[in-house]
Design a protein around this motif. Sequence first.
Motif, PDB file in Angstrom:
ATOM      1  N   PHE A   5       0.845  -1.188   0.000  1.00 21.35           N
ATOM      2  CA  PHE A   5       0.000   0.000   0.000  1.00 21.35           C
ATOM      3  C   PHE A   5       0.878   1.234   0.000  1.00 21.35           C
ATOM      4  O   PHE A   5       1.761   1.373   0.842  1.00 21.35           O
ATOM      5  CB  PHE A   5      -0.921   0.010   1.231  1.00 21.35           C
ATOM      6  CG  PHE A   5      -1.755   1.250   1.295  1.00 21.35           C
ATOM      7  CD1 PHE A   5      -2.888   1.375   0.514  1.00 21.35           C
ATOM      8  CD2 PHE A   5      -1.388   2.304   2.111  1.00 21.35           C
ATOM      9  CE1 PHE A   5      -3.649   2.520   0.552  1.00 21.35           C
ATOM     10  CE2 PHE A   5      -2.142   3.462   2.157  1.00 21.35           C
ATOM     11  CZ  PHE A   5      -3.279   3.567   1.378  1.00 21.35           C
ATOM     12  N   LYS A   6       0.657   2.114  -0.947  1.00 18.28           N
ATOM     13  CA  LYS A   6       1.396   3.372  -1.023  1.00 18.28           C
ATOM     14  C   LYS A   6       0.388   4.514  -1.135  1.00 18.28           C
ATOM     15  O   LYS A   6      -0.304   4.621  -2.138  1.00 18.28           O
ATOM     16  CB  LYS A   6       2.328   3.388  -2.231  1.00 18.28           C
ATOM     17  CG  LYS A   6       3.494   2.452  -2.118  1.00 18.28           C
ATOM     18  CD  LYS A   6       4.425   2.642  -3.287  1.00 18.28           C
ATOM     19  CE  LYS A   6       5.632   1.749  -3.149  1.00 18.28           C
ATOM     20  NZ  LYS A   6       6.582   1.952  -4.240  1.00 18.28           N
ATOM     21  N   PRO A   7       0.315   5.347  -0.111  1.00 16.30           N
ATOM     22  CA  PRO A   7      -0.635   6.461  -0.173  1.00 16.30           C
ATOM     23  C   PRO A   7      -0.140   7.559  -1.109  1.00 16.30           C
ATOM     24  O   PRO A   7       1.054   7.675  -1.383  1.00 16.30           O
ATOM     25  CB  PRO A   7      -0.674   6.971   1.262  1.00 16.30           C
ATOM     26  CG  PRO A   7       0.690   6.653   1.788  1.00 16.30           C
ATOM     27  CD  PRO A   7       1.072   5.339   1.133  1.00 16.30           C
ATOM     28  N   CYS A 145      -1.367  11.140   5.482  1.00 12.12           N
ATOM     29  CA  CYS A 145      -1.843  10.561   4.219  1.00 12.12           C
ATOM     30  C   CYS A 145      -1.914   9.037   4.308  1.00 12.12           C
ATOM     31  O   CYS A 145      -2.843   8.419   3.778  1.00 12.12           O
ATOM     32  CB  CYS A 145      -0.948  10.988   3.060  1.00 12.12           C
ATOM     33  SG  CYS A 145      -1.085  12.745   2.668  1.00 12.12           S
ATOM     34  N   LEU A 146      -0.947   8.434   4.972  1.00 12.65           N
ATOM     35  CA  LEU A 146      -0.977   6.987   5.169  1.00 12.65           C
ATOM     36  C   LEU A 146      -2.214   6.590   5.963  1.00 12.65           C
ATOM     37  O   LEU A 146      -2.943   5.676   5.584  1.00 12.65           O
ATOM     38  CB  LEU A 146       0.286   6.518   5.897  1.00 12.65           C
ATOM     39  CG  LEU A 146       0.278   5.039   6.293  1.00 12.65           C
ATOM     40  CD1 LEU A 146       0.348   4.155   5.059  1.00 12.65           C
ATOM     41  CD2 LEU A 146       1.411   4.741   7.250  1.00 12.65           C
ATOM     42  N   LEU A 150      -5.014   4.476   4.167  1.00 14.34           N
ATOM     43  CA  LEU A 150      -5.208   3.114   4.643  1.00 14.34           C
ATOM     44  C   LEU A 150      -6.620   2.919   5.182  1.00 14.34           C
ATOM     45  O   LEU A 150      -7.237   1.878   4.973  1.00 14.34           O
ATOM     46  CB  LEU A 150      -4.168   2.774   5.713  1.00 14.34           C
ATOM     47  CG  LEU A 150      -4.035   1.313   6.101  1.00 14.34           C
ATOM     48  CD1 LEU A 150      -3.786   0.436   4.879  1.00 14.34           C
ATOM     49  CD2 LEU A 150      -2.936   1.131   7.133  1.00 14.34           C
ATOM     50  N   ASP A 151      -7.135   3.927   5.844  1.00 10.36           N
ATOM     51  CA  ASP A 151      -8.518   3.866   6.329  1.00 10.36           C
ATOM     52  C   ASP A 151      -9.479   3.697   5.157  1.00 10.36           C
ATOM     53  O   ASP A 151     -10.376   2.852   5.199  1.00 10.36           O
ATOM     54  CB  ASP A 151      -8.853   5.130   7.130  1.00 10.36           C
ATOM     55  CG  ASP A 151     -10.214   5.039   7.800  1.00 10.36           C
ATOM     56  OD1 ASP A 151     -10.456   4.061   8.533  1.00 10.36           O
ATOM     57  OD2 ASP A 151     -11.029   5.949   7.576  1.00 10.36           O
ATOM     58  N   ALA A 152      -9.292   4.474   4.090  1.00 10.85           N
ATOM     59  CA  ALA A 152     -10.144   4.352   2.896  1.00 10.85           C
ATOM     60  C   ALA A 152      -9.941   2.997   2.234  1.00 10.85           C
ATOM     61  O   ALA A 152     -10.906   2.348   1.811  1.00 10.85           O
ATOM     62  CB  ALA A 152      -9.836   5.482   1.918  1.00 10.85           C
ATOM     63  N   PHE A 153      -8.703   2.546   2.142  1.00  7.59           N
ATOM     64  CA  PHE A 153      -8.380   1.259   1.533  1.00  7.59           C
ATOM     65  C   PHE A 153      -9.072   0.119   2.268  1.00  7.59           C
ATOM     66  O   PHE A 153      -9.511  -0.852   1.668  1.00  7.59           O
ATOM     67  CB  PHE A 153      -6.856   1.061   1.536  1.00  7.59           C
ATOM     68  CG  PHE A 153      -6.391  -0.231   0.962  1.00  7.59           C
ATOM     69  CD1 PHE A 153      -6.368  -0.432  -0.417  1.00  7.59           C
ATOM     70  CD2 PHE A 153      -5.951  -1.255   1.791  1.00  7.59           C
ATOM     71  CE1 PHE A 153      -5.926  -1.622  -0.953  1.00  7.59           C
ATOM     72  CE2 PHE A 153      -5.506  -2.451   1.262  1.00  7.59           C
ATOM     73  CZ  PHE A 153      -5.485  -2.641  -0.107  1.00  7.59           C
ATOM     74  N   MET A 154      -9.165   0.252   3.584  1.00  8.54           N
ATOM     75  CA  MET A 154      -9.781  -0.781   4.415  1.00  8.54           C
ATOM     76  C   MET A 154     -11.284  -0.567   4.571  1.00  8.54           C
ATOM     77  O   MET A 154     -11.921  -1.189   5.410  1.00  8.54           O
ATOM     78  CB  MET A 154      -9.099  -0.820   5.784  1.00  8.54           C
ATOM     79  CG  MET A 154      -7.633  -1.227   5.693  1.00  8.54           C
ATOM     80  SD  MET A 154      -6.793  -1.177   7.290  1.00  8.54           S
ATOM     81  CE  MET A 154      -7.699  -2.406   8.197  1.00  8.54           C
ATOM     82  N   GLY A 155     -11.833   0.327   3.780  1.00 15.38           N
ATOM     83  CA  GLY A 155     -13.269   0.555   3.832  1.00 15.38           C
ATOM     84  C   GLY A 155     -13.730   1.284   5.067  1.00 15.38           C
ATOM     85  O   GLY A 155     -14.836   1.075   5.554  1.00 15.38           O
ATOM     86  N   GLY A 156     -12.868   2.170   5.594  1.00 21.14           N
ATOM     87  CA  GLY A 156     -13.235   2.934   6.786  1.00 21.14           C
ATOM     88  C   GLY A 156     -13.124   2.135   8.054  1.00 21.14           C
ATOM     89  O   GLY A 156     -13.683   2.504   9.081  1.00 21.14           O
TER      90      GLY A 156
END
Length: 167
Positions: A5-7, A145-146, A150-156
Amino acid sequence: MIEQFKPIISGNGLRIGIVQARFNEEVCEGLYQACINELLAQGVLEDDILYITVPGALEVPLALQMLAQTEEFDALIALGAVIRGETYHFELVSNESGAGITKVGLDFNMPIANAILTTENDEQAIERMATKGSEAARVAIEMACLYEGLDAFMGGNAVNADDAANI
């Protein structure tokens, strides 16, 4: 294949809080100027930066905690300078301020860039102030940003501060 994962790293839209110790004023002012210059260069708006000062490095964690409690910031930055003297006080201030900053970050699930210099002498502090001030700005932005990415990537579903207390 391992997924990495790279923000996207950008200061645009980020709200940053800065707590600066006033002790060793010349060095702290240099840290602050370098930090502000880098935040602005990375897209953080002046209106999205809150800057406060406290007497010394030991007071920084409490001020960071007060800012973190507001939940209004994406990241915080600690600025200060602890320069070795002839007593054990250097170790006490260095260790306790660092531990306090880390505790606030973990307790509030808040990225905090720690740029409290701990040096042997004034010359080392002056030599490092510009680099460490700008590095603190970049670290705060990257970690904000990470966390957001990451929060968005994990669906909140990234761990929030309330959940972290129950782990």
